[in-house]
Design an enzyme around this catalytic site. Structure first.
Site, mmCIF file in Angstrom:
data_model
loop_
_atom_site.group_PDB
_atom_site.id
_atom_site.type_symbol
_atom_site.label_atom_id
_atom_site.label_comp_id
_atom_site.label_asym_id
_atom_site.label_seq_id
_atom_site.Cartn_x
_atom_site.Cartn_y
_atom_site.Cartn_z
ATOM 1 N N ASP A 87 0.687 -1.043 -0.048
ATOM 2 C CA ASP A 87 0.099 0.107 -0.110
ATOM 3 C C ASP A 87 1.365 1.129 -0.045
ATOM 4 O O ASP A 87 1.674 1.809 0.392
ATOM 5 C CB ASP A 87 -0.679 -0.017 1.454
ATOM 6 N N SER A 88 0.000 2.284 -0.313
ATOM 7 C CA SER A 88 0.839 3.487 -0.569
ATOM 8 C C SER A 88 0.999 4.169 1.011
ATOM 9 O O SER A 88 2.221 4.727 1.508
ATOM 10 C CB SER A 88 0.258 4.553 -1.241
ATOM 11 N N CYS A 96 -11.152 2.593 -1.384
ATOM 12 C CA CYS A 96 -10.089 3.212 -0.692
ATOM 13 C C CYS A 96 -9.874 2.613 0.549
ATOM 14 O O CYS A 96 -10.378 2.662 1.578
ATOM 15 C CB CYS A 96 -10.481 4.738 -0.041
ATOM 16 N N HIS A 154 -8.921 3.657 3.203
ATOM 17 C CA HIS A 154 -8.762 4.238 4.799
ATOM 18 C C HIS A 154 -10.432 3.988 5.565
ATOM 19 O O HIS A 154 -10.812 4.400 6.354
ATOM 20 C CB HIS A 154 -8.182 6.104 4.359
ATOM 21 N N GLU A 191 -5.427 10.097 8.547
ATOM 22 C CA GLU A 191 -3.768 9.910 9.035
ATOM 23 C C GLU A 191 -4.186 10.608 10.538
ATOM 24 O O GLU A 191 -2.615 9.977 10.904
ATOM 25 C CB GLU A 191 -3.715 9.826 7.915
#
Ligand code: DGL
Length: 274
Positions: free
Chosen positions: A11-12, A193, A195, A159
């Site tokens: 993942d990024s 996504c 997140h 985040e």
């Protein structure tokens, strides 16, 4: 060339841990290596070229670690880099290895969830611009209407640990309203996504009661389980001692501090040099 080793999950940043959590739950016997490219995250607003270049570097890193199979657990990387890697790079890098994404497994089954025939996609700018979800869903379910809404504030909210705070409510309500204004018949919303599952409590609060909100982790885990059963030559190269290791291209400490939120349990991180 035909190495044996752990399954790689990419993942990024931290988000892919929400997918890994479900994969490990479903397939606990395998060894897993996770890599978060935190030093260059987020990928969501980056160009096709940049996401492709970064993702390819990470795939090479996994192959050097001996992973026969790499899952791009990042929607942005799956949308912008996967196809080119599969079609152009794999042959040169290691034709017996495989790289899979999260879009195909999701789009294969999401059409079964809608009764109204309208599906809403919530994702990063990059995933929305790629139109990958709309195109892939319509390949499997041509009659389904797919509408999208980019939610660029949601990843930073998660985040920065604001996902369960009041500030998040404004953006969640706004993006859901925008999505539903595009098609009032939507009865299924896909969280495209990594997140967004962390925002589930607030999403349920602001989405109409008749709308089903779907996150990808379990879908991807089920699909991987079927894939391994159907590809015994690859499955036999995936080692099974139940080990998990977590690498980040940025600070180990930051990764460890965030990871519990996404993975549900504490992890020990190792710094990766690409
Ligand atoms: N992992 C990304 C995705 O699923 C979200 C974070 C980012 O923008 O890098 O699209």
């Amino acid at each position: 060339m035909s190495s044996t080793g752990p399954i790689g999950i990419f993942d990024s940043g931290y988000g892919g841990l929400t997918v890994m959590k479900e994969i490990v739950k479903k397939l606990p016997a395998y060894d897993y290596v996770y890599l978060g490219d935190n030093a260059r995250a987020p990928y969501g607003n980056r160009s096709f070229d940049t996401v492709y270049r970064y993702t390819l570097e990470c795939v090479k890193w996994f192959f050097e670690k001996g992973c026969p199979l790499v899952i791009l657990a990042c929607n942005t990387a799956s949308a912008k880099a996967l196809r080119t890697i599969q079609q152009n790079d794999l042959e040169k890098l290691n034709p017996s290895n495989r790289v899979l994404g999260v879009i195909r497994p999701t789009t294969e089954i999401i059409g079964q969830f809608t009764k109204s025939g309208s599906i809403g996609i919530l994702a990063t700018n990059g995933t929305v611009q790629s139109k990958s979800y709309a195109m892939e869903i319509n390949k499997f379910y041509p009659e389904v209407n797919v509408v999208q809404e980019a939610c660029p504030m949601w990843v930073p909210l998660v985040e920065n640990n604001e996902y369960d705070k009041e500030g998040a409510d404004y953006f969640i309500q706004k993006n859901i309203q925008n999505l539903l204004a595009k098609d009032g018949d939507i009865d299924t919303i896909l969280l495209a996504c990594t997140h967004y599952p962390l925002l589930m409590d607030k999403l349920v609060k602001y989405a109409p009661k008749n709308v089903r909100i779907v996150s990808q982790g379990e879908i991807v885990a089920d699909s991987l389980s079927r894939y391994l059963a159907n590809h015994p030559e690859l499955e036999s190269r995936c080692t099974k001692t139940g080990s998990r290791s977590f690498y980040t291209t940025d600070s180990e400490e930051d990764f460890e501090n965030h990871a519990t939120t996404f993975f549900g349990e504490p992890v020990k991180a190792i710094h990766a040099e690409l």
